[in-house]
Design a protein around this motif. Structure first.
Motif, PDB file in Angstrom:
ATOM      1  N   SER A  99      49.052   7.571 -38.860  1.00  0.00           N
ATOM      2  CA  SER A  99      48.180   8.743 -38.744  1.00  0.00           C
ATOM      3  C   SER A  99      49.031   9.991 -38.904  1.00  0.00           C
ATOM      4  N   ASN A 115      43.815   9.966 -42.355  1.00  0.00           N
ATOM      5  CA  ASN A 115      43.179   9.404 -41.160  1.00  0.00           C
ATOM      6  C   ASN A 115      41.813   8.784 -41.402  1.00  0.00           C
ATOM      7  N   GLN A 119      42.671   4.883 -44.374  1.00  0.00           N
ATOM      8  CA  GLN A 119      42.403   3.751 -43.469  1.00  0.00           C
ATOM      9  C   GLN A 119      41.410   2.781 -44.111  1.00  0.00           C
ATOM     10  N   THR A 140      44.016   4.831 -32.182  1.00  0.00           N
ATOM     11  CA  THR A 140      43.581   6.226 -32.129  1.00  0.00           C
ATOM     12  C   THR A 140      43.909   6.829 -30.771  1.00  0.00           C
ATOM     13  N   SER A 141      43.408   8.027 -30.538  1.00  0.00           N
ATOM     14  CA  SER A 141      43.662   8.732 -29.278  1.00  0.00           C
ATOM     15  C   SER A 141      42.350   9.063 -28.592  1.00  0.00           C
ATOM     16  N   ALA A 144      40.720  12.064 -30.031  1.00  0.00           N
ATOM     17  CA  ALA A 144      39.939  11.840 -31.251  1.00  0.00           C
ATOM     18  C   ALA A 144      38.682  11.017 -30.961  1.00  0.00           C
ATOM     19  N   HIS A 145      38.843   9.957 -30.196  1.00  0.00           N
ATOM     20  CA  HIS A 145      37.714   9.058 -29.923  1.00  0.00           C
ATOM     21  C   HIS A 145      36.561   9.791 -29.228  1.00  0.00           C
ATOM     22  N   LYS A 163      40.569  11.666 -37.429  1.00  0.00           N
ATOM     23  CA  LYS A 163      40.733  10.315 -36.898  1.00  0.00           C
ATOM     24  C   LYS A 163      39.388   9.748 -36.419  1.00  0.00           C
ATOM     25  N   ARG A 164      38.554  10.607 -35.847  1.00  0.00           N
ATOM     26  CA  ARG A 164      37.229  10.128 -35.459  1.00  0.00           C
ATOM     27  C   ARG A 164      36.417   9.760 -36.696  1.00  0.00           C
ATOM     28  N   GLU A 167      37.641   6.404 -37.711  1.00  0.00           N
ATOM     29  CA  GLU A 167      37.088   5.357 -36.847  1.00  0.00           C
ATOM     30  C   GLU A 167      35.643   5.045 -37.242  1.00  0.00           C
ATOM     31  N   SER A 188      42.411   2.990 -28.058  1.00  0.00           N
ATOM     32  CA  SER A 188      42.497   4.438 -27.878  1.00  0.00           C
ATOM     33  C   SER A 188      43.347   4.763 -26.659  1.00  0.00           C
TER      34      SER A 188
END
Length: 255
Positions: A99, A115, A119, A140-141, A144-145, A163-164, A167, A188
């Motif tokens: 990422s 991201n 992916q 992820t984090s 972001a989640h 990143k979201r 996902e 996450s």
């Protein structure tokens, strides 16, 4: 930190960990290899670090292979997958760890390219190598989640949003993965001490990490979080499940 996986528990497993020349990806790859997996170390420009990791794994009796690939370049990804096919034949585990988005000198849309788009492309190109029983792990984090319901630091916002988006795009593929018998799991975590992201955040917003640590009570370090990612590769987790690592009391789930 000791390996959370039992020795030999992944014997015969073939794994690809993206962005694994350093940080969480490197420790995840090391844990997997120590448990018996044959591991591909993917890197973009840190060849020396990638080769050093391969050497450490091999010196410990494991098996690893370093492959350069710029994940935002589909042709580069195709070349990596071709090498994986030649060397491994199939893949049992794909850890989507790479990422970014806070680096300087990158294109304005780099965060979204890496991201989200990259992916999906890596998964689509790797999927033909994955048989029923294989697993995909997306790293992820919390920032972001939970970005739709919990604000994050302004400096991290482009990364969190992209990143979201990544996902979500990967979750859209779950029906296709289910048809193939390939599981999909999200891991996450909160901000991780010692990562490039944490370093860049602290540089642009001094005190950001210490403030988050104080709020959370504890932040995982690189090895601790990597251990959780590695465990997600072997634990019996339902497909499309999100494994939350660390404190989530400051984050609000969607309703």
């Amino acid at each position: 930190m000791s390996n959370p996986l039992a020795t030999g528990s992944l014997s015969g497993t073939r794994a690809l960990v993206t962005g694994s020349s350093r940080g969480v990806g490197a420790d995840t790859a090391r844990f997997l290899a120590e448990a018996g997996a044959r591991v591909v170390i993917n890197y973009r420009n840190k060849e020396k670090r990638a080769q050093q990791l391969v050497s450490k794994i091999e010196e410990a009796g494991g098996s690893a292979l370093a492959i350069r690939a710029d994940l935002t370049d589909p042709a580069s990804v195709a070349s990596m997958i071709e090498t994986v096919t030649t060397e491994f034949g199939e893949l049992d585990l794909l850890v989507l760890n790479a990422s970014g988005g806070m680096e300087t000198g990158m294109a304005e849309n780099y965060a979204l390219l890496l991201n989200r788009d990259a992916q999906v492309d890596v998964l689509r190109q790797a999927l033909p190598l994955m048989a029923p029983g294989s697993r995909v792990v997306f790293v992820t984090s919390h920032q972001a989640h939970f970005i739709r319901t919990t604000e994050t630091m302004p400096e991290y916002l482009p990364v969190a949003l992209s990143k979201r988006a990544g996902e979500d795009a990967l979750r859209d593929l779950v029906p296709e993965l289910d048809e193939k018998g390939v599981a999909f799991v999200v891991v996450s975590g909160d901000m991780i001490e010692g990562t490039i992201t944490a370093t860049l955040l602290e540089r642009s917003n001094p005190g950001a990490i210490s403030s988050r640590r104080e709020s959370a009570g504890k932040l995982y370090n690189v090895a601790e979080f990597a251990a959780e990612v590695a465990l997600a590769a072997v634990e019996e987790i339902p497909s499309d499940h999100t494994r939350l690592v660390g404190d989530v009391s400051d984050f609000h789930a969607e309703v």
